[in-house]
Design an enzyme around this catalytic site. Structure first.
Site, PDB file in Angstrom:
ATOM      1  N   CYS A  89      78.285  56.825  30.358  1.00 17.34           N
ATOM      2  CA  CYS A  89      79.256  55.750  30.103  1.00 17.34           C
ATOM      3  C   CYS A  89      80.639  56.287  30.441  1.00 17.34           C
ATOM      4  CB  CYS A  89      79.223  55.350  28.623  1.00 17.34           C
ATOM      5  SG  CYS A  89      77.589  54.919  28.068  1.00 17.34           S
ATOM      6  N   ARG A 122      80.522  55.010  36.225  1.00 20.62           N
ATOM      7  CA  ARG A 122      79.685  55.743  35.267  1.00 20.62           C
ATOM      8  C   ARG A 122      78.749  54.818  34.496  1.00 20.62           C
ATOM      9  NH1 ARG A 122      81.323  60.781  34.179  1.00 20.62           N
ATOM     10  NH2 ARG A 122      80.282  60.697  32.178  1.00 20.62           N
ATOM     11  N   TRP A 124      76.530  52.303  30.080  1.00 17.28           N
ATOM     12  CA  TRP A 124      75.251  52.246  30.784  1.00 17.28           C
ATOM     13  C   TRP A 124      74.199  52.359  29.696  1.00 17.28           C
ATOM     14  CZ3 TRP A 124      70.879  55.327  32.225  1.00 17.28           C
ATOM     15  CH2 TRP A 124      70.120  54.763  33.245  1.00 17.28           C
ATOM     16  N   ASN A 129      79.679  58.226  24.314  1.00 14.99           N
ATOM     17  CA  ASN A 129      78.920  58.449  25.546  1.00 14.99           C
ATOM     18  C   ASN A 129      77.903  59.540  25.231  1.00 14.99           C
ATOM     19  OD1 ASN A 129      77.935  58.852  28.085  1.00 14.99           O
ATOM     20  ND2 ASN A 129      79.650  60.103  28.776  1.00 14.99           N
ATOM     21  N   GLY A 130      76.619  59.234  25.363  1.00 15.04           N
ATOM     22  CA  GLY A 130      75.581  60.238  25.098  1.00 15.04           C
ATOM     23  C   GLY A 130      74.414  59.602  24.362  1.00 15.04           C
ATOM     24  N   GLU A 180      65.925  62.470  52.003  1.00 17.64           N
ATOM     25  CA  GLU A 180      67.255  61.988  51.577  1.00 17.64           C
ATOM     26  C   GLU A 180      67.537  60.614  52.191  1.00 17.64           C
ATOM     27  OE1 GLU A 180      69.303  62.441  49.432  1.00 17.64           O
ATOM     28  OE2 GLU A 180      71.195  61.613  50.156  1.00 17.64           O
ATOM     29  N   LYS A 190      68.370  57.202  50.085  1.00 21.31           N
ATOM     30  CA  LYS A 190      69.568  56.401  50.369  1.00 21.31           C
ATOM     31  C   LYS A 190      69.197  54.943  50.624  1.00 21.31           C
ATOM     32  CE  LYS A 190      72.941  58.942  49.638  1.00 21.31           C
ATOM     33  NZ  LYS A 190      72.063  59.527  48.646  1.00 21.31           N
ATOM     34  N   GLU A 208      67.989  53.231  47.333  1.00 20.48           N
ATOM     35  CA  GLU A 208      68.970  52.995  46.252  1.00 20.48           C
ATOM     36  C   GLU A 208      70.108  52.087  46.701  1.00 20.48           C
ATOM     37  OE1 GLU A 208      71.187  56.365  44.851  1.00 20.48           O
ATOM     38  OE2 GLU A 208      71.199  57.320  46.787  1.00 20.48           O
ATOM     39  N   HIS A 218      47.643  62.250  57.625  1.00 23.65           N
ATOM     40  CA  HIS A 218      46.803  62.420  56.421  1.00 23.65           C
ATOM     41  C   HIS A 218      46.905  61.205  55.499  1.00 23.65           C
ATOM     42  CE1 HIS A 218      46.075  66.533  57.638  1.00 23.65           C
ATOM     43  NE2 HIS A 218      47.355  66.645  57.874  1.00 23.65           N
ATOM     44  N   LYS A 231      76.418  56.465  38.231  1.00 25.49           N
ATOM     45  CA  LYS A 231      76.786  57.626  39.036  1.00 25.49           C
ATOM     46  C   LYS A 231      76.335  58.925  38.400  1.00 25.49           C
ATOM     47  CE  LYS A 231      78.607  59.891  42.375  1.00 25.49           C
ATOM     48  NZ  LYS A 231      77.867  59.892  43.648  1.00 25.49           N
TER      49      LYS A 231
HETATM   50  C1  AGP Z   1      72.153  60.129  44.827  1.00 23.86           C
HETATM   51  O1  AGP Z   1      72.481  59.225  45.861  1.00 23.86           O
HETATM   52  C2  AGP Z   1      71.711  59.436  43.568  1.00 23.86           C
HETATM   53  N1  AGP Z   1      72.715  58.578  43.096  1.00 23.86           N
HETATM   54  C3  AGP Z   1      71.134  60.350  42.513  1.00 23.86           C
HETATM   55  O2  AGP Z   1      69.852  60.678  42.960  1.00 23.86           O
HETATM   56  C4  AGP Z   1      71.892  61.686  42.211  1.00 23.86           C
HETATM   57  O3  AGP Z   1      71.800  62.546  43.310  1.00 23.86           O
HETATM   58  C5  AGP Z   1      71.183  62.366  41.024  1.00 23.86           C
HETATM   59  O4  AGP Z   1      71.289  61.525  39.904  1.00 23.86           O
HETATM   60  C6  AGP Z   1      71.749  63.745  40.679  1.00 23.86           C
HETATM   61  O5  AGP Z   1      73.095  63.613  40.281  1.00 23.86           O
HETATM   62  P1  AGP Z   1      74.006  64.952  40.226  1.00 23.86           P
HETATM   63  O6  AGP Z   1      74.079  65.493  41.602  1.00 23.86           O
HETATM   64  O7  AGP Z   1      75.316  64.466  39.700  1.00 23.86           O
HETATM   65  O8  AGP Z   1      73.325  65.914  39.282  1.00 23.86           O
END
Ligand code: AGP
Length: 611
Positions: A2, A27, A73, A99-100, A484, A488, A491, A507, A606
């Site tokens: 958050c 966040r 969040w 936050n937590g 990766e 991308k 998400e 396979h 994030k």
């Molecule tokens: C990356 O595009 C994602 N948003 C997510 O997988 C991110 O890489 C992951 O949550 C790890 O976050 P960090 O690098 O802040 O630890």
């Protein structure tokens, strides 16, 4: 997970708080709220984003010089008006944001319910707040003491900001496991999950550490530990500008951050890499070089995109340093009973430096005597602070939920680190070492070059935006880049995508291939090139649509692929820093073409600071 903001001082608190919350929405943004002190406690909160809250309270009496704000969040309790923060205590005299996660909140809630407390929300925060108030009442102590007693009984992670109607200019704050920054102004103080809410007012900040509590007044900042011992606040001078936070003229933070990569990779290399002198200067590595070069094994723990950086590092470190590397999902590593031998080096990779799974994974490893090396982007973040050594990626604030510039920064740091260790160990020839230093030095310019044709990705995105599935294939150093690219696309555009080693297709996955399936090959010129050409032919034979990321001058693949994107030639160890960029652009433009909020995709935040 958050965002939290606080202010106390001579200025109007509301404008500072609401603007700060907008900057922290990356966040988490499923509900927001503020609490203001002005002859009483006023709390306004609702489900939805900051702008919706702002519209709702327009015209109300928002005059105040002390206040707190929260953008959420959800973890305990679905996004709703009731579950939004700030929460008010039973007496109505206290308001708190958090936050937590309070892991033992159910036990505390049971104890309080047995005493007759009634809870309006489903949150752990409301429980903690009433637990604090209950202690204050029963122990006849001041609020600060009640907070200290309560936090000693709490397990989990928290940053809390607390307002008390009876102390109208004071904010009580405490942290464990979630980030808290306090900005020091002239006769005023700012609080935030990061520095973005305070940047235009002060560059002098205090990073609050775990188990610390702050009593914040306009002219006074008292820092204590939970044992009530006073601590000296350590003031850090920030060097990030507000513009670094804003979009800089791009439509989205994500696009801005993709295009920032030439300069952010340069910033990552600056002061460290000197190809002409043949040196790499990294104090974090140098201070731990004996453990690093003698490491019997390196374990890399990370999540998401950072985990993909770890996979690239596995190939690079094993190739250059001849040290066995294992790459672990932090969330799995922390709950297994992993074998951690003395002499193991753990590398934690994290953009935010606050990812709960990664944080706890390295705390466990540290307990087993492992050396922790943190590769983090956010200065002063929790992972950075509990690591024995480390290196910052210097990518600047990454606001878009999708990690882009932090990823290439991670690859640059990991490559420098591997080169430095290999040089120390003597596992790399002088010639190869020198060549790779110059290759690394040329990366910012090569990324600049490949971005010049970014618009051609728009057409490819338009062509495939209707796809229901996609396959990303690569070999060797480009296999993690295929993973990766798939992440991308998933998400950012919500299209189901999978990454595979290209040879793995036969396979099973090749059964998916038909004329509707786009298959993206990460096929830059390297020692696997001939093999991947065969893989492309196998896809074409089954009518699959082939998009290929290839090296300038490749004369074979353009004749096979339906669409290609060229990147400059580079050593295969360096190529991932180039080949990932077109995939970032592809996911961005497909997401935009589909009308997705690419900076804040659904269900994501994030920084995942909860399990
Ligand atoms: C990356 O595009 C994602 N948003 C997510 O997988 C991110 O890489 C992951 O949550 C790890 O976050 P960090 O690098 O802040 O630890």
């Amino acid at each position: 997970m958050c965002g939290i903001v606080g202010y106390t001082g001579p200025k109007e608190a509301y404008p500072i708080i609401i603007t700060g919350l907008k900057r922290l929405e990356y966040r988490g943004y499923d509900s927001t709220g503020i609490a203001l002190l002005n002859g009483g406690l006023k709390v306004y909160k609702k489900k939805g984003r900051v702008a919706e809250l702002e519209a709702t309270i327009l015209g109300k009496d928002l005059h105040s010089h002390t206040g707190i704000g929260h953008t959420r969040w959800a973890t305990h309790g679905e996004p709703s008006d009731i579950n939004a923060h700030p929460h008010s205590s039973a007496s109505g005299k206290l308001a708190m944001i958090h936050n937590g996660i309070i892991e033992n909140y159910a036990q505390l809630k049971k104890e309080l319910s047995n005493k007759g407390y009634v809870f309006t929300s489903e949150t752990d925060t409301e429980v903690l707040l009433n637990f604090i108030e209950d202690i204050q009442k029963n122990n006849q102590c001041d609020l600060e003491e009640a907070v200290r007693i309560a936090l000693k009984r709490v397990t989990g992670a928290y940053v809390i900001l607390l307002l008390d109607e009876d102390n109208p200019d004071t904010i009580i704050a405490a942290r464990k496991g979630s980030p808290l920054v306090i900005g020091v102004g002239k006769g005023e103080h700012f609080l935030g999950s990061d520095a973005s809410p305070m940047l235009e007012y002060t560059k002098e900040v205090v990073y609050v550490n775990d188990y610390e509590l702050a009593i914040v007044k306009p002219n006074q900042l008292i820092l204590k530990n939970l044992g009530n011992e006073k601590l000296t606040p350590f003031i850090t001078k920030l060097d990030i500008e507000l513009a670094a936070i804003e979009k800089g003229g791009y439509d989205h933070f994500m696009l801005k951050e993709i295009f920032e990569q030439p300069s952010t990779i340069h910033d990552c290399l600056r002061g460290r890499l000197d190809a002409t002198a043949g040196t790499i200067t990294m104090s974090g590595v140098e201070n731990n070089i004996e453990q690093l070069k003698k490491a019997s094994r390196i374990i890399i723990v990370a999540c998401g995109t950072s985990w993909h950086a770890g996979l690239v590092a596995e190939y690079v470190i094993e190739e250059l340093c001849r040290i066995p590397v294992e790459v672990e999902y932090a969330s799995e590593f922390r709950y297994r009973n992993p074998i951690i031998n003395k002499g193991d080096v753990i590398i934690a990779i994290s953009q935010s430096g606050e990812t709960a799974d990664t944080l706890v994974a390295i705390e466990r490893a540290k307990e087993h005597g492992a050396i922790i090396f943190g590769i983090v982007n956010v200065v002063g973040s929790s992972i950075a602070r509990i690591s024995n050594g480390g290196a910052y990626t210097h990518a600047g604030p990454e606001i878009g939920v999708a990690s882009t510039k932090a990823f290439t920064g991670q690859l640059a740091v990991l490559t420098m680190m591997a080169l430095k260790i290999a040089k120390e160990k003597g596992t790399i020839s002088d010639e190869r070492y020198s060549n790779l230093l110059f290759e690394l030095e040329a990366v910012p310019e090569k990324v600049e070059t490949l971005l010049k044709s970014a618009d051609s990705i728009k057409a490819i995105a338009e062509k495939y935006k209707g796809a229901k599935d996609a396959l990303f294939l690569g070999r060797g150093y480009n296999f993690p880049i295929a993973l990766e690219g798939a992440l991308k696309l998933k998400e950012i555009s919500y299209i189901h995508a999978e990454g595979y080693p290209a040879a793995e297709m036969k396979h099973g996955p090749i059964a998916l291939v038909d004329e509707n399936l786009p298959v993206i090959f990460v096929a830059t010129k390297d020692s696997y090139h001939e093999k991947i050409v065969s893989n492309i032919q196998e896809i074409k034979a089954r009518k699959g649509k082939v998009i290929a990321i290839i090296t300038e001058g490749d004369e074979v693949i353009p004749g096979l692929a339906d669409d290609v994107y060229f990147v400059p030639s580079a050593d295969e160890i360096i190529a991932p820093m180039l080949s990932c960029v077109p995939l970032q652009l592809l996911s961005y433009y497909v997401g935009v073409a589909k009308g997705v909020d690419v900076d804040k995709p659904r269900n994501l935040a994030k920084s995942v600071t909860v399990e």
